[in-house]
Design a protein around this motif. Structure first.
Motif, PDB file in Angstrom:
ATOM      1  N   MET A   1     -19.847  54.572 -13.098  1.00 35.54           N
ATOM      2  CA  MET A   1     -19.145  54.573 -12.052  1.00 35.54           C
ATOM      3  C   MET A   1     -17.980  53.388 -12.144  1.00 35.54           C
ATOM      4  O   MET A   1     -18.512  52.261 -12.202  1.00 35.54           O
ATOM      5  N   ALA A   2     -16.601  53.590 -11.881  1.00 38.73           N
ATOM      6  CA  ALA A   2     -15.724  52.682 -11.967  1.00 38.73           C
ATOM      7  C   ALA A   2     -15.568  52.051 -10.691  1.00 38.73           C
ATOM      8  O   ALA A   2     -15.828  52.678  -9.533  1.00 38.73           O
ATOM      9  N   LYS A   3     -15.275  50.533 -10.946  1.00 37.55           N
ATOM     10  CA  LYS A   3     -14.985  49.809  -9.769  1.00 37.55           C
ATOM     11  C   LYS A   3     -13.797  50.247  -8.970  1.00 37.55           C
ATOM     12  O   LYS A   3     -12.311  50.409  -9.591  1.00 37.55           O
ATOM     13  N   THR A   4     -13.556  50.356  -7.664  1.00 33.65           N
ATOM     14  CA  THR A   4     -12.328  50.604  -6.969  1.00 33.65           C
ATOM     15  C   THR A   4     -11.907  49.142  -6.278  1.00 33.65           C
ATOM     16  O   THR A   4     -12.717  48.264  -6.327  1.00 33.65           O
ATOM     17  N   PRO A   5     -10.900  49.313  -5.842  1.00 28.60           N
ATOM     18  CA  PRO A   5     -10.312  47.935  -5.166  1.00 28.60           C
ATOM     19  C   PRO A   5     -11.101  47.666  -4.191  1.00 28.60           C
ATOM     20  O   PRO A   5     -11.365  46.601  -3.860  1.00 28.60           O
ATOM     21  N   LEU A   6     -11.738  48.583  -3.072  1.00 30.16           N
ATOM     22  CA  LEU A   6     -12.731  48.200  -2.103  1.00 30.16           C
ATOM     23  C   LEU A   6     -13.933  47.357  -2.908  1.00 30.16           C
ATOM     24  O   LEU A   6     -14.305  46.470  -1.996  1.00 30.16           O
ATOM     25  N   ASP A   7     -14.551  47.798  -4.073  1.00 29.95           N
ATOM     26  CA  ASP A   7     -15.580  47.131  -4.395  1.00 29.95           C
ATOM     27  C   ASP A   7     -15.198  45.648  -4.746  1.00 29.95           C
ATOM     28  O   ASP A   7     -15.987  44.872  -4.817  1.00 29.95           O
ATOM     29  N   ASP A   8     -13.756  45.325  -5.319  1.00 26.41           N
ATOM     30  CA  ASP A   8     -13.297  44.193  -5.652  1.00 26.41           C
ATOM     31  C   ASP A   8     -13.119  43.153  -4.206  1.00 26.41           C
ATOM     32  O   ASP A   8     -13.335  42.041  -4.288  1.00 26.41           O
ATOM     33  N   ILE A   9     -12.890  43.772  -3.329  1.00 28.19           N
ATOM     34  CA  ILE A   9     -12.938  43.157  -1.991  1.00 28.19           C
ATOM     35  C   ILE A   9     -14.040  42.659  -1.649  1.00 28.19           C
ATOM     36  O   ILE A   9     -14.274  41.720  -1.188  1.00 28.19           O
ATOM     37  N   ILE A  10     -15.060  43.718  -1.524  1.00 27.88           N
ATOM     38  CA  ILE A  10     -16.435  43.532  -1.083  1.00 27.88           C
ATOM     39  C   ILE A  10     -17.014  42.408  -2.062  1.00 27.88           C
ATOM     40  O   ILE A  10     -17.554  41.266  -1.610  1.00 27.88           O
ATOM     41  N   ASP A  11     -16.839  42.263  -3.399  1.00 30.06           N
ATOM     42  CA  ASP A  11     -17.342  41.349  -4.339  1.00 30.06           C
ATOM     43  C   ASP A  11     -16.605  39.706  -3.819  1.00 30.06           C
ATOM     44  O   ASP A  11     -17.275  38.665  -3.812  1.00 30.06           O
ATOM     45  N   ALA A  12     -15.483  39.854  -3.761  1.00 28.65           N
ATOM     46  CA  ALA A  12     -14.649  38.743  -3.440  1.00 28.65           C
ATOM     47  C   ALA A  12     -15.173  38.177  -2.114  1.00 28.65           C
ATOM     48  O   ALA A  12     -15.336  36.975  -1.827  1.00 28.65           O
ATOM     49  N   THR A  13     -15.501  38.918  -0.909  1.00 24.15           N
ATOM     50  CA  THR A  13     -16.063  38.793   0.134  1.00 24.15           C
ATOM     51  C   THR A  13     -17.187  37.883   0.271  1.00 24.15           C
ATOM     52  O   THR A  13     -17.505  36.847   0.720  1.00 24.15           O
ATOM     53  N   PHE A  14     -18.352  38.481  -0.526  1.00 20.94           N
ATOM     54  CA  PHE A  14     -19.511  37.786  -0.877  1.00 20.94           C
ATOM     55  C   PHE A  14     -19.283  36.457  -1.495  1.00 20.94           C
ATOM     56  O   PHE A  14     -20.192  35.541  -1.370  1.00 20.94           O
ATOM     57  N   GLU A  15     -18.456  36.482  -2.669  1.00 20.42           N
ATOM     58  CA  GLU A  15     -18.320  35.134  -3.141  1.00 20.42           C
ATOM     59  C   GLU A  15     -17.547  33.947  -2.331  1.00 20.42           C
ATOM     60  O   GLU A  15     -18.110  32.875  -2.373  1.00 20.42           O
ATOM     61  N   ILE A  16     -16.701  34.471  -1.443  1.00 19.64           N
ATOM     62  CA  ILE A  16     -16.267  33.447  -0.604  1.00 19.64           C
ATOM     63  C   ILE A  16     -17.307  32.962   0.448  1.00 19.64           C
ATOM     64  O   ILE A  16     -17.500  32.104   1.039  1.00 19.64           O
TER      65      ILE A  16
END
Length: 96
Positions: free
Chosen positions: A1-16
């Motif tokens: 399953m390909a990552k979507t821009p929303l997945d990137d935002i969620i990942d970035a939010t968790f990292e922050i």
């Protein structure tokens, strides 16, 4: 399953969030012990200098006497100052 821009935002939010928790834990080891209300009060005072104690209490959804107690600790630490309003000598304005 390909990552979507929303997945990137969620990942970035968790990292922050992880980074912020790490920074807060480091600060807690060396800095003064502040509770969450005091931290929120400092953030509000930074954004809106000169707010009254009543306005601060209303924004934080606490009573004025409660706000007075934790603001007094911030005053003792030297992080907040209480100044008389120029127009109304009875009014006290808080500054960070």
């Amino acid at each position: 399953m390909a990552k979507t821009p929303l997945d990137d935002i969620i990942d970035a939010t968790f990292e922050i969030g992880r980074y912020m928790r790490t920074c807060m834990l480091e600060l807690a080891k060396t800095g003064p012990k502040l509770n969450l209300l005091q931290i929120h009060a400092l953030l509000l005072l930074q954004k809106t200098p000169g707010v009254s104690l009543r306005e601060l209490a209303a924004h934080l959804k606490v009573t004025s006497p409660s706000a007075s107690v934790f603001v007094q600790r911030l005053v003792k630490l030297g992080w907040v100052s209480r100044n008389h309003d120029r127009k109304n000598r009875k009014a006290i304005r808080l500054h960070y």
